[in-house]
Design an enzyme around this catalytic site. Structure first.
Site, PDB file in Angstrom:
ATOM      1  N   ARG A 192     -48.586  78.873  23.029  1.00 61.78           N
ATOM      2  CA  ARG A 192     -49.002  77.476  22.847  1.00 61.78           C
ATOM      3  C   ARG A 192     -48.898  77.118  21.370  1.00 61.78           C
ATOM      4  O   ARG A 192     -48.453  76.038  21.000  1.00 61.78           O
ATOM      5  CB  ARG A 192     -50.424  77.232  23.363  1.00 61.78           C
ATOM      6  CG  ARG A 192     -50.927  75.834  22.994  1.00 61.78           C
ATOM      7  CD  ARG A 192     -52.211  75.373  23.680  1.00 61.78           C
ATOM      8  NE  ARG A 192     -53.142  76.414  24.017  1.00 61.78           N
ATOM      9  CZ  ARG A 192     -53.902  77.084  23.129  1.00 61.78           C
ATOM     10  NH1 ARG A 192     -53.840  76.806  21.849  1.00 61.78           N
ATOM     11  NH2 ARG A 192     -54.724  78.024  23.540  1.00 61.78           N
ATOM     12  N   TYR A 228     -43.181  50.407  25.918  1.00 58.13           N
ATOM     13  CA  TYR A 228     -43.065  51.110  27.197  1.00 58.13           C
ATOM     14  C   TYR A 228     -44.382  51.020  27.981  1.00 58.13           C
ATOM     15  O   TYR A 228     -45.463  51.216  27.413  1.00 58.13           O
ATOM     16  CB  TYR A 228     -42.703  52.571  26.897  1.00 58.13           C
ATOM     17  CG  TYR A 228     -42.565  53.439  28.108  1.00 58.13           C
ATOM     18  CD1 TYR A 228     -41.486  53.297  28.970  1.00 58.13           C
ATOM     19  CD2 TYR A 228     -43.513  54.421  28.387  1.00 58.13           C
ATOM     20  CE1 TYR A 228     -41.353  54.116  30.075  1.00 58.13           C
ATOM     21  CE2 TYR A 228     -43.389  55.238  29.488  1.00 58.13           C
ATOM     22  CZ  TYR A 228     -42.307  55.073  30.338  1.00 58.13           C
ATOM     23  OH  TYR A 228     -42.195  55.885  31.427  1.00 58.13           O
ATOM     24  N   ASP A 259     -41.042  54.547  18.170  1.00 58.10           N
ATOM     25  CA  ASP A 259     -40.488  55.198  19.358  1.00 58.10           C
ATOM     26  C   ASP A 259     -38.990  54.880  19.371  1.00 58.10           C
ATOM     27  O   ASP A 259     -38.585  53.743  19.602  1.00 58.10           O
ATOM     28  CB  ASP A 259     -41.201  54.665  20.602  1.00 58.10           C
ATOM     29  CG  ASP A 259     -40.689  55.296  21.901  1.00 58.10           C
ATOM     30  OD1 ASP A 259     -39.533  55.753  21.931  1.00 58.10           O
ATOM     31  OD2 ASP A 259     -41.443  55.289  22.891  1.00 58.10           O
ATOM     32  N   LYS A 276     -34.828  61.198  28.071  1.00 59.19           N
ATOM     33  CA  LYS A 276     -33.755  60.198  28.140  1.00 59.19           C
ATOM     34  C   LYS A 276     -32.504  60.697  27.402  1.00 59.19           C
ATOM     35  O   LYS A 276     -31.896  61.645  27.849  1.00 59.19           O
ATOM     36  CB  LYS A 276     -34.262  58.861  27.598  1.00 59.19           C
ATOM     37  CG  LYS A 276     -35.701  58.500  28.046  1.00 59.19           C
ATOM     38  CD  LYS A 276     -35.822  58.194  29.530  1.00 59.19           C
ATOM     39  CE  LYS A 276     -37.272  58.136  30.036  1.00 59.19           C
ATOM     40  NZ  LYS A 276     -38.167  57.217  29.325  1.00 59.19           N
TER      41      LYS A 276
HETATM   42  C1  PLP Z   1     -39.629  57.073  29.165  1.00 63.31           C
HETATM   43  C2  PLP Z   1     -40.214  56.549  27.912  1.00 63.31           C
HETATM   44  C3  PLP Z   1     -41.414  57.048  27.399  1.00 63.31           C
HETATM   45  C4  PLP Z   1     -42.242  58.091  28.129  1.00 63.31           C
HETATM   46  O1  PLP Z   1     -41.592  59.318  28.169  1.00 63.31           O
HETATM   47  P1  PLP Z   1     -41.815  60.399  29.334  1.00 63.31           P
HETATM   48  O2  PLP Z   1     -40.892  61.486  28.954  1.00 63.31           O
HETATM   49  O3  PLP Z   1     -41.517  59.718  30.630  1.00 63.31           O
HETATM   50  O4  PLP Z   1     -43.264  60.793  29.259  1.00 63.31           O
HETATM   51  C5  PLP Z   1     -41.866  56.546  26.198  1.00 63.31           C
HETATM   52  N1  PLP Z   1     -41.193  55.590  25.522  1.00 63.31           N
HETATM   53  C6  PLP Z   1     -40.048  55.073  25.991  1.00 63.31           C
HETATM   54  C7  PLP Z   1     -39.351  54.021  25.216  1.00 63.31           C
HETATM   55  C8  PLP Z   1     -39.518  55.534  27.201  1.00 63.31           C
HETATM   56  O5  PLP Z   1     -38.372  55.003  27.661  1.00 63.31           O
END
Ligand code: PLP
Length: 416
Positions: A47, A99, A172, A197
């Site tokens: 961890r 998001y 982000d 993504k």
């Molecule tokens: C999908 C997404 C998240 C969340 O990510 P996860 O891997 O699903 O927890 C956060 N910010 C954006 C812009 C996203 O597209």
């Protein structure tokens, strides 16, 4: 290491074994032996740190030009750890178009624990300046490109305002990836990714990363990672590492396809608006051309609901898969009003521009001729669903735009 694409493949050297393996090993070990009771081993418990995860963390720190990277079990786990570095009474100014999962985490979870939030339109710099002027503002949080309307946020300008107000900037960067922009270079302090993504890129792993621009933030985030414990396991760390190697190749094709599709849709009789910063007509085009190295692979468009039934369009796709998420090799389509943004009350949704006829596409790496054919067919089905027939016009469009449906490369059987 001179160029980004080379760095994707070779940026972090592989030199920890005697086998000559070109890839780093996956260390499936939760614990690591001490040499003696008073030794201070580099690794003790997974961890706190695992060499496979650390490889990925070094990769993303390098790609985002930060001092240290952290890998988490999901994008939301990365966001959770990041926001946990604040304390009750601290105020965070957040973009109004973030998001949905982040919005819920902020609004339902962190709010209960005493963090204060001000929601602001990050396209309006005066409004952001005013929000930042409140007491106890510690951070500004927003996304590089907003979802699903692909508005471009000015990272340099926003980070400058935050700095003047004594707050840090958290960006982000999921929709953009380090291939197209490095927010830390533009003044941000922490960059986040849902690595699910573009970084992983194959819809086969859930992961998140955070990269920080200072040692002080690195210490705070490491504490949060280790104490909250939402770490990325070794197999998943390796899946993201591998995905990153083809990031530039994938995005090159994805944004080339997205550009063609956006131009095609813009000329379509059943489409009233196309949101894609690569279009010269897009309000964010100039800013994107200045701050980004490309326009990305996600776009959205609105159908004329009198002419085209958006639900029929979505159900008629054969190649585009009807699914949320984005950034992978396969093309995906979704209806924000009924899928990603269904939790927002209709009034609020319409206020931020998410109409019932808005369709979001995450464009993959397929041959664009197949994608265009699928779109045209689905739109024609949507028009038939309204009793109209725009097929005649639709049939002419590909030729008009110079997109041959049967080109130099023969199709290899029916599209799935
Ligand atoms: C999908 C997404 C998240 C969340 O990510 P996860 O891997 O699903 O927890 C956060 N910010 C954006 C812009 C996203 O597209």
């Amino acid at each position: 290491m001179s160029y980004f694409s080379t760095q994707l493949v070779h940026g972090v050297p592989v030199h920890d074994n005697a086998t000559g393996a070109v890839n780093p090993p996956i260390y499936n070990s939760s614990t690591f032996a001490f040499e003696s009771v008073d030794s201070m081993p580099r690794w003790d418990y997974a961890r706190s740190g695992n060499p496979t995860r650390e490889f990925l963390e070094r990769q993303v720190a390098q790609l985002e030009h930060g001092v240290r990277g952290f890998a988490f079990a999901s994008g939301l786990a990365a966001i959770h750890a990041t926001l946990s570095i604040f304390k009750p009474g601290d105020r965070i100014v957040v973009g109004d178009n973030i998001y949905g999962g982040t919005y819920s985490q902020v609004n339902e979870f962190f709010h209960r624990w005493g963090l204060l939030f001000t929601v602001v339109d990050t396209q309006d710099l005066d409004a952001v300046r005013a929000a930042l002027a409140q007491d106890d503002v510690k951070a500004l949080y927003f996304e590089t490109l907003t979802n699903p309307l692909l508005r471009v946020n000015d990272v340099a300008a926003l980070a400058g305002l935050a700095r003047e107000a004594g707050a840090i900037t958290i960006v982000d960067n999921t929709f953009v990836s380090p291939y197209l922009q490095n927010p830390l270079d533009l003044g941000a302090d922490i960059v986040l990714h849902s690595a699910t993504k573009y970084l992983a890129g194959h819809s086969d792993v859930i992961a998140g990363v955070a990269v920080v621009g200072s040692e002080e933030l690195a210490d705070r985030l490491y504490y949060a990672q280790n104490r909250l414990g939402g770490v990325l396991p070794p197999q998943e760390s390796d899946a993201v590492r591998r995905g990153i190697q083809t990031l530039a190749l994938r995005i090159d094709r994805q944004q080339e396809n997205a550009q063609r599709i956006a131009e095609h849709l813009e000329a379509h009789p059943g489409v009233t608006a196309v949101h894609y910063p690569g279009l010269a007509s897009d309000p964010g085009h100039e800013l994107a051309a200045r701050e980004l190295r490309g326009f990305g692979g996600v776009l959205s468009f609105e159908v004329d609901e009198d002419l085209v039934d958006p639900v029929v369009v979505l159900n008629a796709f054969r190649l585009f898969r009807l699914a949320v998420s984005l950034g992978a090799v396969e093309s995906l389509a979704e209806l924000p009003s009924r899928m990603t943004h269904f939790e927002l009350p209709r009034e609020e949704r319409l206020k931020i521009g998410i109409t019932d006829g808005l369709i979001r596409l995450s464009v993959g790496i397929e041959d664009v001729r197949d994608l265009l054919a699928d779109l045209d067919r689905a739109l024609a089905a949507g028009a038939a669903g309204r009793g109209g027939d725009v097929k005649g016009e639709l049939a002419n469009l590909p030729a008009k735009l110079g997109v041959p449906i049967v080109g130099e490369q023969e199709p290899v059987g029916a599209a799935a």
